[in-house]
Enzyme design. Structure first.
Site, PDB file in Angstrom:
ATOM      1  CG  ASP A 117      45.526  32.039  42.338  1.00  0.00           C
ATOM      2  OD1 ASP A 117      44.334  32.104  42.976  1.00  0.00           O
ATOM      3  OD2 ASP A 117      46.013  33.097  41.615  1.00  0.00           O
ATOM      4  CE  LYS A 118      37.091  32.032  41.798  1.00  0.00           C
ATOM      5  NZ  LYS A 118      36.711  33.216  42.071  1.00  0.00           N
ATOM      6  CG  HIS A 119      41.164  35.072  37.528  1.00  0.00           C
ATOM      7  ND1 HIS A 119      41.777  36.079  37.989  1.00  0.00           N
ATOM      8  CD2 HIS A 119      40.443  35.309  36.201  1.00  0.00           C
ATOM      9  CE1 HIS A 119      41.335  37.305  37.520  1.00  0.00           C
ATOM     10  NE2 HIS A 119      40.587  36.872  36.343  1.00  0.00           N
ATOM     11  CB  SER A 120      35.922  34.751  39.287  1.00  0.00           C
ATOM     12  OG  SER A 120      34.628  35.109  38.641  1.00  0.00           O
ATOM     13  CB  THR A 157      38.866  39.761  44.911  1.00  0.00           C
ATOM     14  OG1 THR A 157      38.102  38.731  44.151  1.00  0.00           O
ATOM     15  CG2 THR A 157      39.219  39.148  46.189  1.00  0.00           C
ATOM     16  NE  ARG A 205      40.288  44.152  29.595  1.00  0.00           N
ATOM     17  CZ  ARG A 205      40.091  42.746  30.537  1.00  0.00           C
ATOM     18  NH1 ARG A 205      41.292  42.785  31.337  1.00  0.00           N
ATOM     19  NH2 ARG A 205      39.132  42.255  30.464  1.00  0.00           N
ATOM     20  CB  SER A 220      43.775  40.280  31.796  1.00  0.00           C
ATOM     21  OG  SER A 220      43.615  40.909  33.049  1.00  0.00           O
ATOM     22  CE  LYS A 224      45.010  39.497  37.359  1.00  0.00           C
ATOM     23  NZ  LYS A 224      44.532  40.048  35.945  1.00  0.00           N
ATOM     24  CE  LYS A 225      45.004  34.326  38.616  1.00  0.00           C
ATOM     25  NZ  LYS A 225      45.069  34.550  40.111  1.00  0.00           N
TER      26      LYS A 225
END
Length: 516
Positions: A117-120, A157, A205, A220, A224-225
């Protein structure tokens, strides 16, 4: 640009000290065997710079999830953490508590190496996830992406995907598994079953000025990951004027925290540092960004978006052992964009998550003009012209020989040209937020067609007085202050045209042992 890190080149993150994640050593959490504390006491401890035990943190998260914590108490605790910080152990405890606040996802054991997975951390025009998830699926990965909504001036997203009529971000674990089996990817939100604690804190937040808290960001993202059971995770940590962190060093601090906390939780994490001074790509705004994501999946589109998608994807394929080198992984992701396989997976994901199959097919096979007709559109468009250096020079009057018509004036000088030095992302994001593209309160409705198109690239020669920005709006014309803010976002110089640098700066890797 810093050199990309190689296996074993990144030293393990240093232990961190009380109240921060800066690497000053840790004394360990206090003994947790005391009676549970009430919320006001927990808030006071953190407000005054104290450290919370794992039991304290679990008690707070439990109160949030079960509705015992009032909104004011949640906001007070978030602000206390924002001002006083958390050390590595507190942050790890918060991450675990949030991850365990809901159902844990379980996948077939055969998928273990494929799960990535990827997160920004969020930026302006950042539509990378929309492209990267299906591209990775086309490369044989399983991508169970749990994403978020917009925070402050940055777009989310989920909000972007919801601009596609019918797209449903709420999927049960069983539905997620079916999507991963059939498509290879899904992009979903936090339901009441999946990381509900973070879902509540995430929304709070956004409206309590605590978006930029390093421990809250870390917990955070990773909570989730952790529930996804991943083989590898890449986090895109933005830095610059339109990012949470204004400079690369502060972004590197978060990157090291993510990598270190992830390693402690058994999650292989790498963090890419990428610049966010200018918008990513040409389009900003929910539906407009879906259009540009599809253009990237056509093998076209802006070079900075493609560069980031391929490099992040290449790092993930290498980190998870599915490519021998980052360069090999990058080439595989690029091929998935060019041969249409990523776009095919995106179409399948849309249909699998509620979009009418005919609409999904039309979106993915249509021309850019046809796609625009299928997505939400703003009521009006307004173009801004690049500013001149003041008024055109006027020639002095030419005296005539006497009575009669005056001779013609000499031709006016043409407006000079300039090179686009920078397009500041923050003013653009703030104006679009005012126009309805962002939220001021949790739950606010968004204007999904509102946005902007950059008509020029950084480094391009631009004739002054020509269009450089097209604003898509639903309301009245731009106000004077809004126009001024947007015009000041465009910076022109007299230097020769140049190739804009890649936003990709460096990659922070996990400890050597965690890469195995």
């Amino acid at each position: 640009m810093a050199a990309t890190a190689t296996p074993g080149a990144q030293a393990p993150p240093a232990p961190v000290g009380p109240g921060d994640l800066s690497g000053e050593g840790s004394r360990g959490l206090p003994d947790a065997r005391s009676e549970p504390k009430q919320l006001p006491e927990l808030i006071r401890i953190k407000r005054d710079g104290g450290r919370l035990s794992e039991a304290d943190i679990r008690g707070f998260v439990d109160a949030v999830v079960n509705g015992r914590a009032q909104g004011a108490q949640i906001g007070a605790m978030l602000m206390a953490v924002r001002l006083q910080g958390m050390d590595l152990e507190e942050t790890s405890a918060l991450t675990r508590a949030l991850a365990e606040s809901g159902q844990q996802l379980e996948w077939p054991k055969a998928w273990r190496q494929q799960l990535v997975d990827k997160h920004s951390t969020g930026g302006v025009g950042d539509k990378v996830s929309l492209v990267l998830a299906p591209a990775l699926a086309a490369c044989g990965c399983k991508v169970p992406m749990i994403s978020g909504r917009g925070l402050a001036h940055t777009g989310g997203t989920l909000d972007k995907l919801e601009s596609v009529p019918g797209f449903n971000v709420i999927q049960s674990p069983e539905q997620m598994q079916a999507l991963l089996e059939q498509v290879g990817c899904c992009i979903v939100g936090q339901s009441k079953k999946l990381v509900p604690g973070d879902g509540i804190l995430y929304a709070a937040r956004d409206v309590t000025a605590t978006v930029d808290s390093l421990p809250l960001i870390t917990a955070s993202i990773l909570s989730k990951k952790v529930v996804e059971g991943l083989s590898a995770l890449v986090v895109d940590v933005k830095f610059g004027e339109a990012a949470v962190f204004p400079n690369q060093e502060q972004a590197r601090e978060l990157a090291r925290a993510l990598v270190g906390v992830g390693a402690g939780l058994g999650l292989r994490v790498a963090a890419a540092l990428t610049a966010m001074d200018k918008p990513l790509g040409h389009n900003v705004g929910h539906a407009l960004e879906v259009e540009e994501a599809l253009l990237c999946m056509d093998g076209a589109g802006p070079s900075d978006l493609r560069d980031l998608v391929t490099k992040l994807g290449g790092a993930l394929l290498w980190l998870s052992g599915q490519a021998q080198t980052q360069a090999e992984g990058t080439a595989r992701v690029a091929a998935a964009l060019d041969d249409g396989s990523a776009r095919g997976r995106f179409e399948q994901m849309l249909a699998g998550q509620g979009v009418d199959p005919g609409l999904a097919r039309a979106l993915c096979s249509g021309s850019p003009a046809q796609r625009r007709q299928l997505l939400p559109r703003a009521q009006e468009q307004e173009e801004l012209l690049s500013p001149a250096d003041g008024e055109r020079r006027r020639s002095p009057p030419v005296p005539g020989p006497g009575p009669g018509p005056a001779p013609p004036r000499p031709a006016q000088r043409p407006l000079p040209a300039g090179t686009v030095e920078l397009i500041h992302a923050m003013p653009l994001a703030l104006v679009l937020h005012e126009l309805g593209a962002g939220r001021s309160r949790a739950g606010d409705a968004l204007r999904l067609g509102v946005g902007a198109e950059l008509l020029v690239d950084v480094g391009q020669r631009l004739r002054r007085g020509t269009p450089w920005l097209r604003v898509h709006r639903d309301g009245p014309p731009l106000s004077g202050p809004q126009r001024r803010a947007l015009q000041e976002a465009l910076v022109l110089s007299d230097r020769a045209p140049f190739a804009a640098p890649s936003p990709y700066a460096e990659l922070v890797l996990p400890p050597t042992g965690a890469q195995q």
